[in-house]
Design a protein around this motif. Structure first.
Motif, PDB file in Angstrom:
ATOM      1  N   ARG A  99      53.468 -37.456 -13.071  1.00 26.82           N
ATOM      2  CA  ARG A  99      52.473 -37.234 -12.019  1.00 26.82           C
ATOM      3  C   ARG A  99      51.076 -37.086 -12.619  1.00 26.82           C
ATOM      4  O   ARG A  99      50.082 -37.534 -12.042  1.00 26.82           O
ATOM      5  N   THR A 100      51.000 -36.463 -13.785  1.00 29.35           N
ATOM      6  CA  THR A 100      49.710 -36.317 -14.459  1.00 29.35           C
ATOM      7  C   THR A 100      49.096 -37.687 -14.748  1.00 29.35           C
ATOM      8  O   THR A 100      47.894 -37.902 -14.569  1.00 29.35           O
ATOM      9  N   VAL A 101      49.933 -38.617 -15.187  1.00 26.37           N
ATOM     10  CA  VAL A 101      49.455 -39.961 -15.518  1.00 26.37           C
ATOM     11  C   VAL A 101      49.098 -40.760 -14.270  1.00 26.37           C
ATOM     12  O   VAL A 101      48.085 -41.472 -14.240  1.00 26.37           O
ATOM     13  N   ASN A 102      49.902 -40.635 -13.223  1.00 18.95           N
ATOM     14  CA  ASN A 102      49.808 -41.568 -12.089  1.00 18.95           C
ATOM     15  C   ASN A 102      49.119 -41.030 -10.841  1.00 18.95           C
ATOM     16  O   ASN A 102      48.993 -41.761  -9.857  1.00 18.95           O
ATOM     17  N   ASP A 103      48.689 -39.763 -10.864  1.00 21.91           N
ATOM     18  CA  ASP A 103      47.961 -39.209  -9.721  1.00 21.91           C
ATOM     19  C   ASP A 103      46.533 -38.901 -10.158  1.00 21.91           C
ATOM     20  O   ASP A 103      46.255 -37.821 -10.693  1.00 21.91           O
ATOM     21  N   PRO A 104      45.598 -39.847  -9.963  1.00 22.43           N
ATOM     22  CA  PRO A 104      44.222 -39.682 -10.459  1.00 22.43           C
ATOM     23  C   PRO A 104      43.530 -38.423  -9.939  1.00 22.43           C
ATOM     24  O   PRO A 104      42.821 -37.749 -10.682  1.00 22.43           O
ATOM     25  N   GLY A 105      43.719 -38.107  -8.659  1.00 21.16           N
ATOM     26  CA  GLY A 105      43.067 -36.937  -8.084  1.00 21.16           C
ATOM     27  C   GLY A 105      43.534 -35.653  -8.733  1.00 21.16           C
ATOM     28  O   GLY A 105      42.726 -34.807  -9.121  1.00 21.16           O
ATOM     29  N   ALA A 106      44.847 -35.500  -8.861  1.00 19.82           N
ATOM     30  CA  ALA A 106      45.403 -34.299  -9.482  1.00 19.82           C
ATOM     31  C   ALA A 106      44.998 -34.222 -10.948  1.00 19.82           C
ATOM     32  O   ALA A 106      44.691 -33.140 -11.467  1.00 19.82           O
ATOM     33  N   ARG A 107      44.997 -35.374 -11.613  1.00 21.48           N
ATOM     34  CA  ARG A 107      44.624 -35.396 -13.037  1.00 21.48           C
ATOM     35  C   ARG A 107      43.161 -34.972 -13.221  1.00 21.48           C
ATOM     36  O   ARG A 107      42.830 -34.235 -14.147  1.00 21.48           O
ATOM     37  N   ARG A 108      42.291 -35.441 -12.335  1.00 20.37           N
ATOM     38  CA  ARG A 108      40.871 -35.105 -12.433  1.00 20.37           C
ATOM     39  C   ARG A 108      40.660 -33.601 -12.276  1.00 20.37           C
ATOM     40  O   ARG A 108      39.911 -32.986 -13.041  1.00 20.37           O
ATOM     41  N   VAL A 109      41.324 -33.003 -11.300  1.00 18.14           N
ATOM     42  CA  VAL A 109      41.173 -31.568 -11.081  1.00 18.14           C
ATOM     43  C   VAL A 109      41.791 -30.778 -12.236  1.00 18.14           C
ATOM     44  O   VAL A 109      41.254 -29.760 -12.673  1.00 18.14           O
ATOM     45  N   PHE A 110      42.918 -31.267 -12.764  1.00 22.73           N
ATOM     46  CA  PHE A 110      43.533 -30.610 -13.918  1.00 22.73           C
ATOM     47  C   PHE A 110      42.585 -30.660 -15.117  1.00 22.73           C
ATOM     48  O   PHE A 110      42.454 -29.676 -15.857  1.00 22.73           O
ATOM     49  N   GLU A 111      41.902 -31.779 -15.291  1.00 19.79           N
ATOM     50  CA  GLU A 111      40.941 -31.905 -16.404  1.00 19.79           C
ATOM     51  C   GLU A 111      39.827 -30.881 -16.259  1.00 19.79           C
ATOM     52  O   GLU A 111      39.442 -30.222 -17.230  1.00 19.79           O
ATOM     53  N   ILE A 112      39.324 -30.730 -15.051  1.00 14.36           N
ATOM     54  CA  ILE A 112      38.268 -29.742 -14.815  1.00 14.36           C
ATOM     55  C   ILE A 112      38.780 -28.340 -15.133  1.00 14.36           C
ATOM     56  O   ILE A 112      38.120 -27.556 -15.820  1.00 14.36           O
ATOM     57  N   ALA A 113      39.975 -28.035 -14.644  1.00 14.14           N
ATOM     58  CA  ALA A 113      40.517 -26.676 -14.778  1.00 14.14           C
ATOM     59  C   ALA A 113      40.871 -26.312 -16.210  1.00 14.14           C
ATOM     60  O   ALA A 113      40.893 -25.129 -16.566  1.00 14.14           O
ATOM     61  N   THR A 114      41.143 -27.320 -17.053  1.00 13.42           N
ATOM     62  CA  THR A 114      41.566 -27.027 -18.426  1.00 13.42           C
ATOM     63  C   THR A 114      40.480 -27.283 -19.466  1.00 13.42           C
ATOM     64  O   THR A 114      40.432 -26.587 -20.482  1.00 13.42           O
ATOM     65  N   LEU A 115      39.623 -28.249 -19.204  1.00 16.98           N
ATOM     66  CA  LEU A 115      38.654 -28.638 -20.231  1.00 16.98           C
ATOM     67  C   LEU A 115      37.191 -28.417 -19.846  1.00 16.98           C
ATOM     68  O   LEU A 115      36.325 -28.471 -20.711  1.00 16.98           O
ATOM     69  N   LYS A 116      36.915 -28.183 -18.556  1.00 17.90           N
ATOM     70  CA  LYS A 116      35.520 -28.155 -18.114  1.00 17.90           C
ATOM     71  C   LYS A 116      35.082 -26.822 -17.511  1.00 17.90           C
ATOM     72  O   LYS A 116      34.104 -26.763 -16.790  1.00 17.90           O
ATOM     73  N   VAL A 117      35.836 -25.751 -17.796  1.00 19.66           N
ATOM     74  CA  VAL A 117      35.495 -24.465 -17.185  1.00 19.66           C
ATOM     75  C   VAL A 117      35.594 -23.339 -18.205  1.00 19.66           C
ATOM     76  O   VAL A 117      36.442 -23.375 -19.097  1.00 19.66           O
TER      77      VAL A 117
END
Length: 207
Positions: A99-117
C-alpha cells in the motif's frame, strides 16, 4: 441555502488541507506558515482559523483524511484469522509495504509525517499520534505472536513484546529508508527478504 453554505465550507476546508499537504511536502512543516497555506489555498488566515485551532490541528486533520498504510492494514488484520497467526502477520506486513508503494496519497502523507515534521510545540500532538499508532500495532502483533505460541508454532520462551518491537522496527525502518529515494530499492521485494527469515527463525526455535 444552508446546504450550499455547508458544502462551501467543506470545499474550503478541503482546499486548505490540499494546499497544506502540497506545501508540507515541498518545504517541510516547520517552514510552512498558516499564511503560506492561506495564500496557496486562496483564502484568508481567518478562514483557516475558522476550521482549525492551529497548525497542529490542521496537520492532524490532514493525517485523518488520508488513512496511512499501517493504519489501513491494521483494520484488515483485525478481520483475518487463519490457522497460522504468523502467516497472517506476514501478509499484513507485506500489505502495508504494498500500500505504501501503490497509494500515492497515503505515501505522501506518510512522508510528511516521518520526514518533514519536527515533534515540538504545537506539533507535539503528532508525536502522540505516532506513539498511539505504534502501541496499537504492537498490541495486535503481540496477540498474533501469543496465538502462535499457544498453537505450538514457536517456542514458549519467545518474548512476544520483543518480537513485536523487532517487527515494528523492521517495517518502520524499511518504509522510512525507502522514502528517502523510492528508486533505490524495491520496497516489497526487500521486505520479503527481511521479514521472511525473521519469522522463519522464530519457527525454527520452537520446542
Amino acid at each position: 441555502m444552508a446546504r450550499r453554505t455547508k458544502e462551501e465550507a467543506a470545499a474550503t476546508r478541503d482546499s486548505i488541507l490540499d494546499a497544506a499537504e502540497k506545501l508540507f511536502v515541498e518545504q517541510g512543516v516547520s517552514r510552512t506558515t498558516l499564511q503560506h497555506i492561506a495564500t496557496a489555498a486562496g483564502v484568508t488566515r481567518g478562514a483557516i482559523y475558522w476550521h482549525f485551532d492551529d497548525k497542529g490541528a490542521l496537520f492532524n486533520a490532514m493525517m485523518e483524511r488520508a488513512i496511512l498504510p499501517l493504519e489501513a492494514e491494521m483494520q484488515v488484520l483485525d478481520q483475518v484469522e487463519s490457522d497460522d497467526p504468523l502467516v497472517d502477520l506476514r501478509n499484513h506486513m507485506l500489505a502495508v509495504l504494498d500500500r505504501t508503494v501503490n497509494d500515492p496519497g497515503a505515501r505522501r502523507v506518510f512522508e510528511i509525517a516521518t520526514l518533514k515534521v519536527e515533534f515540538v510545540g504545537e506539533m507535539d500532538a503528532v508525536r502522540q499520534r505516532r506513539k498511539d499508532n505504534m502501541a496499537n500495532w504492537m498490541a495486535r502483533a503481540e496477540r498474533r505472536i501469543r496465538l502462535a505460541i499457544d498453537k505450538g508454532l514457536i517456542s514458549r520462551d519467545i518474548d512476544a513484546s520483543r518480537v513485536a518491537l523487532g517487527l515494528w522496527t523492521m517495517i518502520d525502518g524499511l518504509i522510512r529508508n525507502w522514502m528517502f529515494d523510492p528508486q533505490d530499492f524495491d520496497l516489497l521485494a526487500l521486505g520479503k527478504c527481511v521479514i521472511d527469515p525473521y519469522l522463519e527463525g522464530l519457527r525454527s526455535g520452537r520446542g
